[in-house]
Scaffold this active site. Structure first.
Site, PDB file in Angstrom:
ATOM      1  N   HIS A 286       0.828  -1.351   0.089  1.00  0.00           N
ATOM      2  CA  HIS A 286      -0.060   0.099   0.209  1.00  0.00           C
ATOM      3  C   HIS A 286       0.715   1.404   0.097  1.00  0.00           C
ATOM      4  CE1 HIS A 286      -4.359   1.050   1.086  1.00  0.00           C
ATOM      5  NE2 HIS A 286      -4.240   1.655   0.075  1.00  0.00           N
TER       6      HIS A 286
ATOM      7  N   ASP B 170      -9.708  -0.279   4.573  1.00  0.00           N
ATOM      8  CA  ASP B 170      -8.381  -0.624   4.879  1.00  0.00           C
ATOM      9  C   ASP B 170      -8.710  -1.276   6.388  1.00  0.00           C
ATOM     10  OD1 ASP B 170      -5.700  -1.422   5.471  1.00  0.00           O
ATOM     11  OD2 ASP B 170      -4.937   0.211   4.337  1.00  0.00           O
TER      12      ASP B 170
ATOM     13  N   HIS C 288      -6.040  -1.336   8.307  1.00  0.00           N
ATOM     14  CA  HIS C 288      -5.220  -0.391   9.063  1.00  0.00           C
ATOM     15  C   HIS C 288      -5.231   1.114   8.674  1.00  0.00           C
ATOM     16  CE1 HIS C 288      -3.402  -4.430   8.251  1.00  0.00           C
ATOM     17  NE2 HIS C 288      -3.094  -4.423   9.437  1.00  0.00           N
TER      18      HIS C 288
ATOM     19  N   ASP D  49      -2.557   3.093   8.201  1.00  0.00           N
ATOM     20  CA  ASP D  49      -1.866   3.669   7.304  1.00  0.00           C
ATOM     21  C   ASP D  49      -1.015   5.224   7.582  1.00  0.00           C
ATOM     22  OD1 ASP D  49      -1.690   0.973   6.456  1.00  0.00           O
ATOM     23  OD2 ASP D  49      -2.545   1.263   4.575  1.00  0.00           O
TER      24      ASP D  49
ATOM     25  N   HIS E   8       4.656   1.003   3.908  1.00  0.00           N
ATOM     26  CA  HIS E   8       3.139   0.419   3.589  1.00  0.00           C
ATOM     27  C   HIS E   8       2.241   1.161   4.866  1.00  0.00           C
ATOM     28  CE1 HIS E   8       2.371  -3.626   5.368  1.00  0.00           C
ATOM     29  NE2 HIS E   8       3.199  -2.984   6.145  1.00  0.00           N
TER      30      HIS E   8
ATOM     31  N   ASP F 207      -7.516  -1.727   0.106  1.00  0.00           N
ATOM     32  CA  ASP F 207      -6.593  -2.740   0.513  1.00  0.00           C
ATOM     33  C   ASP F 207      -7.494  -4.050   0.849  1.00  0.00           C
ATOM     34  OD1 ASP F 207      -4.712  -4.457   2.265  1.00  0.00           O
ATOM     35  OD2 ASP F 207      -4.070  -2.423   2.888  1.00  0.00           O
TER      36      ASP F 207
ATOM     37  N   ASP G 139      -6.830  -6.387   2.679  1.00  0.00           N
ATOM     38  CA  ASP G 139      -6.847  -6.889   4.046  1.00  0.00           C
ATOM     39  C   ASP G 139      -8.204  -6.406   4.738  1.00  0.00           C
ATOM     40  OD1 ASP G 139      -6.121  -4.409   5.145  1.00  0.00           O
ATOM     41  OD2 ASP G 139      -3.992  -5.059   5.258  1.00  0.00           O
TER      42      ASP G 139
ATOM     43  N   GLU H  41      -2.166  -4.520  -1.954  1.00  0.00           N
ATOM     44  CA  GLU H  41      -1.882  -5.890  -0.821  1.00  0.00           C
ATOM     45  C   GLU H  41      -2.443  -7.275  -1.288  1.00  0.00           C
ATOM     46  OE1 GLU H  41       0.093  -5.343   1.676  1.00  0.00           O
ATOM     47  OE2 GLU H  41       0.353  -3.364   1.996  1.00  0.00           O
TER      48      GLU H  41
END
Length: 301
Positions: free
Chosen positions: A95, A121, A123, A125, A138, A225, A227, A270
Protein backbone atom coordinates in the site's frame (compact mmCIF):
# COMPACT_ATOMS: atom_id res chain seq x y z
CA UNK A 1 -18.84 -0.66 -23.03
CA UNK A 2 -21.77 1.30 -21.61
CA UNK A 3 -22.06 4.67 -23.37
CA UNK A 4 -20.74 7.56 -21.30
CA UNK A 5 -18.40 5.56 -19.11
CA UNK A 6 -14.63 6.11 -19.28
CA UNK A 7 -12.26 3.57 -20.75
CA UNK A 8 -10.13 1.91 -18.09
CA UNK A 9 -6.38 1.45 -18.18
CA UNK A 10 -4.71 -0.99 -15.82
CA UNK A 11 -1.47 0.24 -14.28
CA UNK A 12 0.60 -2.32 -12.41
CA UNK A 13 2.35 -1.12 -9.25
CA UNK A 14 4.99 -3.79 -8.75
CA UNK A 15 6.36 -2.92 -5.33
CA UNK A 16 6.64 -5.11 -2.25
CA UNK A 17 9.57 -3.58 -0.41
CA UNK A 18 7.22 -1.37 1.60
CA UNK A 19 5.76 -4.39 3.40
CA UNK A 20 7.15 -7.04 5.69
CA UNK A 21 6.09 -9.72 3.19
CA UNK A 22 7.11 -8.63 -0.30
CA UNK A 23 4.93 -11.16 -2.14
CA UNK A 24 2.39 -8.49 -3.06
CA UNK A 25 4.94 -7.14 -5.53
CA UNK A 26 3.66 -9.83 -7.89
CA UNK A 27 -0.02 -9.03 -7.33
CA UNK A 28 -0.72 -7.14 -10.55
CA UNK A 29 0.95 -9.73 -12.77
CA UNK A 30 -0.80 -12.59 -10.98
CA UNK A 31 -4.20 -10.97 -11.48
CA UNK A 32 -3.43 -10.35 -15.13
CA UNK A 33 -2.62 -14.04 -15.52
CA UNK A 34 -5.75 -14.96 -13.57
CA UNK A 35 -7.82 -13.08 -16.14
CA UNK A 36 -8.92 -9.83 -14.50
CA UNK A 37 -8.74 -7.94 -17.80
CA UNK A 38 -10.91 -10.50 -19.54
CA UNK A 39 -13.40 -10.50 -16.68
CA UNK A 40 -13.77 -6.73 -16.83
CA UNK A 41 -14.08 -6.79 -20.61
CA UNK A 42 -16.71 -9.55 -20.51
CA UNK A 43 -18.68 -7.53 -17.95
CA UNK A 44 -18.87 -4.58 -20.30
CA UNK A 45 -15.88 -2.44 -19.38
CA UNK A 46 -13.61 -1.00 -22.05
CA UNK A 47 -10.16 -1.70 -20.63
CA UNK A 48 -6.59 -1.67 -21.87
CA UNK A 49 -3.54 -3.19 -20.26
CA UNK A 50 -1.17 -0.35 -19.50
CA UNK A 51 2.28 0.06 -18.03
CA UNK A 52 3.78 -1.70 -15.05
CA UNK A 53 5.99 0.42 -12.81
CA UNK A 54 8.57 -1.75 -11.04
CA UNK A 55 10.41 -0.89 -7.85
CA UNK A 56 14.19 -1.02 -7.82
CA UNK A 57 15.45 -2.48 -4.54
CA UNK A 58 19.04 -1.99 -5.71
CA UNK A 59 18.56 1.73 -6.15
CA UNK A 60 18.42 2.55 -2.43
CA UNK A 61 19.93 1.31 0.80
CA UNK A 62 16.64 1.30 2.76
CA UNK A 63 12.99 0.50 2.15
CA UNK A 64 11.86 4.10 2.39
CA UNK A 65 14.39 4.98 -0.27
CA UNK A 66 12.91 2.34 -2.58
CA UNK A 67 9.46 3.87 -2.15
CA UNK A 68 10.83 7.38 -2.67
CA UNK A 69 12.32 6.29 -6.00
CA UNK A 70 9.18 4.40 -7.03
CA UNK A 71 6.49 6.95 -6.12
CA UNK A 72 7.18 9.69 -8.68
CA UNK A 73 7.46 7.11 -11.44
CA UNK A 74 4.08 5.61 -10.59
CA UNK A 75 2.61 9.11 -10.20
CA UNK A 76 3.75 10.00 -13.72
CA UNK A 77 2.20 6.83 -15.13
CA UNK A 78 -1.15 7.52 -13.43
CA UNK A 79 -1.14 11.17 -14.44
CA UNK A 80 -0.50 10.08 -18.01
CA UNK A 81 -3.53 7.78 -18.01
CA UNK A 82 -5.77 10.66 -16.94
CA UNK A 83 -4.18 12.98 -19.52
CA UNK A 84 -5.18 10.44 -22.20
CA UNK A 85 -8.78 10.64 -21.04
CA UNK A 86 -8.83 7.24 -19.39
CA UNK A 87 -9.60 5.97 -15.91
CA UNK A 88 -6.64 4.54 -13.96
CA UNK A 89 -7.11 1.15 -12.34
CA UNK A 90 -3.96 0.76 -10.25
CA UNK A 91 -3.20 -2.72 -8.94
CA UNK A 92 -0.42 -3.14 -6.40
CA UNK A 93 1.73 -3.88 -4.79
CA UNK A 94 1.99 -3.02 -1.11
CA UNK A 95 0.00 0.00 0.00
CA UNK A 96 2.96 2.35 -0.15
CA UNK A 97 2.04 2.52 -3.84
CA UNK A 98 -0.76 4.88 -2.78
CA UNK A 99 1.76 7.72 -2.52
CA UNK A 100 2.39 7.45 -6.24
CA UNK A 101 -1.18 6.68 -7.28
CA UNK A 102 -2.86 9.57 -5.52
CA UNK A 103 -0.04 12.04 -6.10
CA UNK A 104 -0.58 11.40 -9.81
CA UNK A 105 -4.34 11.85 -9.56
CA UNK A 106 -4.00 14.99 -7.42
CA UNK A 107 -1.56 16.51 -9.91
CA UNK A 108 -3.86 15.71 -12.84
CA UNK A 109 -6.93 17.34 -11.33
CA UNK A 110 -5.12 20.15 -9.50
CA UNK A 111 -6.20 22.83 -12.01
CA UNK A 112 -9.83 21.95 -11.27
CA UNK A 113 -9.55 21.55 -7.51
CA UNK A 114 -8.83 19.19 -4.65
CA UNK A 115 -8.83 15.39 -4.39
CA UNK A 116 -11.18 13.35 -2.19
CA UNK A 117 -10.36 9.80 -1.12
CA UNK A 118 -12.20 6.86 0.45
CA UNK A 119 -9.61 4.57 2.03
CA UNK A 120 -10.93 1.06 2.78
CA UNK A 121 -8.42 -0.81 4.92
CA UNK A 122 -7.92 -2.85 8.07
CA UNK A 123 -5.13 -0.43 9.01
CA UNK A 124 -4.80 3.33 9.33
CA UNK A 125 -1.58 3.59 7.30
CA UNK A 126 -0.89 7.01 8.84
CA UNK A 127 2.49 6.55 10.48
CA UNK A 128 5.48 8.78 9.97
CA UNK A 129 9.07 7.58 10.43
CA UNK A 130 8.92 9.13 13.92
CA UNK A 131 5.92 7.03 15.05
CA UNK A 132 6.52 3.74 13.24
CA UNK A 133 8.29 1.01 15.19
CA UNK A 134 8.71 -1.19 12.11
CA UNK A 135 9.58 1.65 9.67
CA UNK A 136 7.46 -0.19 7.12
CA UNK A 137 6.55 2.27 4.34
CA UNK A 138 3.22 0.60 3.63
CA UNK A 139 2.09 1.95 6.99
CA UNK A 140 2.84 5.58 6.00
CA UNK A 141 1.07 6.55 2.75
CA UNK A 142 -1.86 8.49 4.20
CA UNK A 143 0.37 10.59 6.43
CA UNK A 144 2.61 11.30 3.44
CA UNK A 145 -0.29 12.28 1.18
CA UNK A 146 -1.43 14.76 3.83
CA UNK A 147 2.08 16.23 4.03
CA UNK A 148 3.58 14.43 7.04
CA UNK A 149 6.76 12.38 6.76
CA UNK A 150 9.89 12.39 4.65
CA UNK A 151 10.06 14.91 1.80
CA UNK A 152 10.72 12.11 -0.67
CA UNK A 153 7.16 10.92 -0.03
CA UNK A 154 5.35 14.14 0.82
CA UNK A 155 6.79 16.35 -1.94
CA UNK A 156 6.17 14.37 -5.14
CA UNK A 157 5.84 16.95 -7.96
CA UNK A 158 7.44 19.50 -5.64
CA UNK A 159 4.37 20.21 -3.51
CA UNK A 160 2.83 18.64 -0.46
CA UNK A 161 -0.67 18.24 0.90
CA UNK A 162 -2.08 16.23 -2.03
CA UNK A 163 -4.91 15.27 0.30
CA UNK A 164 -6.59 17.53 2.84
CA UNK A 165 -7.80 15.85 6.07
CA UNK A 166 -11.41 16.92 5.51
CA UNK A 167 -11.38 15.21 2.10
CA UNK A 168 -10.37 11.79 3.48
CA UNK A 169 -12.51 9.05 5.04
CA UNK A 170 -11.09 5.75 6.28
CA UNK A 171 -13.42 2.73 6.51
CA UNK A 172 -12.86 -0.62 8.24
CA UNK A 173 -9.78 0.01 10.41
CA UNK A 174 -9.31 -2.54 13.18
CA UNK A 175 -5.53 -2.85 13.59
CA UNK A 176 -3.47 0.26 14.32
CA UNK A 177 -1.02 1.95 16.68
CA UNK A 178 -1.41 4.93 18.97
CA UNK A 179 0.91 7.25 17.04
CA UNK A 180 -0.97 7.08 13.75
CA UNK A 181 -4.36 7.33 15.44
CA UNK A 182 -3.17 10.43 17.30
CA UNK A 183 -2.12 12.10 14.03
CA UNK A 184 -5.47 11.41 12.41
CA UNK A 185 -7.37 12.68 15.44
CA UNK A 186 -5.27 15.84 15.54
CA UNK A 187 -5.96 16.46 11.87
CA UNK A 188 -9.68 15.76 12.24
CA UNK A 189 -9.85 12.87 9.76
CA UNK A 190 -13.14 10.94 9.72
CA UNK A 191 -12.35 7.33 10.60
CA UNK A 192 -15.07 4.68 10.54
CA UNK A 193 -13.53 1.91 12.61
CA UNK A 194 -14.73 -1.63 12.05
CA UNK A 195 -16.93 -1.48 15.13
CA UNK A 196 -18.90 1.33 13.48
CA UNK A 197 -19.06 -0.58 10.21
CA UNK A 198 -20.48 -3.58 12.05
CA UNK A 199 -23.05 -1.43 13.83
CA UNK A 200 -24.21 0.66 10.86
CA UNK A 201 -23.36 -1.61 7.93
CA UNK A 202 -20.81 -1.04 5.21
CA UNK A 203 -23.43 0.44 2.89
CA UNK A 204 -24.35 3.28 5.25
CA UNK A 205 -20.71 3.99 6.01
CA UNK A 206 -19.70 4.07 2.36
CA UNK A 207 -22.63 6.31 1.44
CA UNK A 208 -21.59 8.83 4.09
CA UNK A 209 -17.93 8.58 3.08
CA UNK A 210 -18.66 9.18 -0.59
CA UNK A 211 -20.78 12.23 0.20
CA UNK A 212 -18.02 13.68 2.40
CA UNK A 213 -15.18 13.22 -0.07
CA UNK A 214 -17.21 14.60 -2.99
CA UNK A 215 -17.94 17.81 -1.10
CA UNK A 216 -15.58 20.61 -2.06
CA UNK A 217 -13.43 18.46 -4.36
CA UNK A 218 -12.88 18.19 -8.09
CA UNK A 219 -12.98 14.41 -7.98
CA UNK A 220 -12.53 11.46 -5.66
CA UNK A 221 -11.03 8.00 -5.61
CA UNK A 222 -11.16 4.66 -3.84
CA UNK A 223 -8.12 2.92 -2.38
CA UNK A 224 -9.07 -0.62 -1.41
CA UNK A 225 -6.68 -2.76 0.61
CA UNK A 226 -7.39 -6.48 0.28
CA UNK A 227 -6.98 -6.85 4.05
CA UNK A 228 -10.13 -4.76 4.52
CA UNK A 229 -12.02 -7.92 3.57
CA UNK A 230 -12.58 -10.69 6.06
CA UNK A 231 -9.82 -13.33 5.74
CA UNK A 232 -12.55 -15.95 5.36
CA UNK A 233 -13.25 -14.43 1.94
CA UNK A 234 -9.81 -13.12 0.98
CA UNK A 235 -6.90 -14.78 2.80
CA UNK A 236 -4.30 -13.87 0.17
CA UNK A 237 -2.78 -10.79 1.76
CA UNK A 238 0.32 -10.22 3.84
CA UNK A 239 -1.47 -8.64 6.81
CA UNK A 240 -4.84 -10.37 7.33
CA UNK A 241 -6.97 -9.15 10.24
CA UNK A 242 -10.00 -11.05 11.50
CA UNK A 243 -13.58 -9.74 11.47
CA UNK A 244 -13.40 -7.65 8.30
CA UNK A 245 -15.87 -6.53 5.65
CA UNK A 246 -17.57 -9.52 4.04
CA UNK A 247 -17.14 -9.91 0.31
CA UNK A 248 -20.83 -10.19 -0.53
CA UNK A 249 -21.54 -6.86 1.17
CA UNK A 250 -18.57 -5.18 -0.52
CA UNK A 251 -19.80 -6.37 -3.91
CA UNK A 252 -23.25 -4.89 -3.34
CA UNK A 253 -22.00 -1.59 -1.95
CA UNK A 254 -19.32 -0.88 -4.55
CA UNK A 255 -21.45 -1.97 -7.50
CA UNK A 256 -21.22 0.41 -10.46
CA UNK A 257 -19.11 3.06 -8.69
CA UNK A 258 -17.62 3.82 -12.09
CA UNK A 259 -20.95 5.39 -13.10
CA UNK A 260 -20.14 8.36 -10.85
CA UNK A 261 -18.46 10.88 -13.17
CA UNK A 262 -16.58 12.36 -10.21
CA UNK A 263 -14.76 9.07 -9.54
CA UNK A 264 -11.28 9.58 -10.97
CA UNK A 265 -9.35 6.40 -10.11
CA UNK A 266 -9.52 3.06 -8.28
CA UNK A 267 -6.60 1.45 -6.49
CA UNK A 268 -6.34 -2.11 -5.22
CA UNK A 269 -3.42 -2.93 -2.92
CA UNK A 270 -1.88 -5.74 -0.90
CA UNK A 271 -3.01 -8.75 -2.94
CA UNK A 272 -0.34 -11.36 -2.25
CA UNK A 273 -0.51 -14.28 -4.69
CA UNK A 274 2.06 -16.24 -2.69
CA UNK A 275 -0.49 -16.51 0.13
CA UNK A 276 -3.48 -17.18 -2.10
CA UNK A 277 -4.19 -20.89 -1.95
CA UNK A 278 -6.22 -22.16 -4.92
CA UNK A 279 -6.87 -18.63 -6.17
CA UNK A 280 -9.60 -17.86 -3.67
CA UNK A 281 -8.53 -14.26 -3.18
CA UNK A 282 -7.93 -13.71 -6.89
CA UNK A 283 -11.55 -14.70 -7.50
CA UNK A 284 -12.73 -12.35 -4.75
CA UNK A 285 -10.66 -9.44 -6.03
CA UNK A 286 -11.74 -9.99 -9.63
CA UNK A 287 -15.38 -10.02 -8.55
CA UNK A 288 -14.86 -6.83 -6.56
CA UNK A 289 -13.24 -4.97 -9.45
CA UNK A 290 -15.85 -6.21 -11.88
CA UNK A 291 -18.66 -5.09 -9.59
CA UNK A 292 -17.19 -1.63 -9.06
CA UNK A 293 -15.87 -0.88 -12.54
CA UNK A 294 -18.24 -2.59 -14.99
CA UNK A 295 -21.94 -1.79 -15.18
CA UNK A 296 -23.27 -3.64 -18.21
CA UNK A 297 -25.22 -6.20 -16.20
CA UNK A 298 -26.67 -3.62 -13.83
CA UNK A 299 -27.58 -1.21 -16.62
CA UNK A 300 -29.22 -3.91 -18.72
CA UNK A 301 -31.29 -5.39 -15.91
Amino acid sequence: MTIGLPALELVGAAIGEGAGDSGCKYGAQALREFGVLRALHDAGAAIEDGATVVSDPLGADERLGVVEDFSPRLAAAVEGVIARGRFPLVIGGDHSCAVGTWSGVAQAIRPQGALGLVWIDAHLDAHTPETSETQAPHGMPLAALMGHGRPGLTDVYGWRGKLRPEHLVIIGARSYEAGERALLERLGVRVMYMTEVQERGFAACFQEARARVRQGTAGWGISFDVDALDPADAPGTGTPVAAGIRLDEALRVLESCIADPQLKAFELAEYNPLRDLRGRTARAVTALLTSALAVQTAMAA
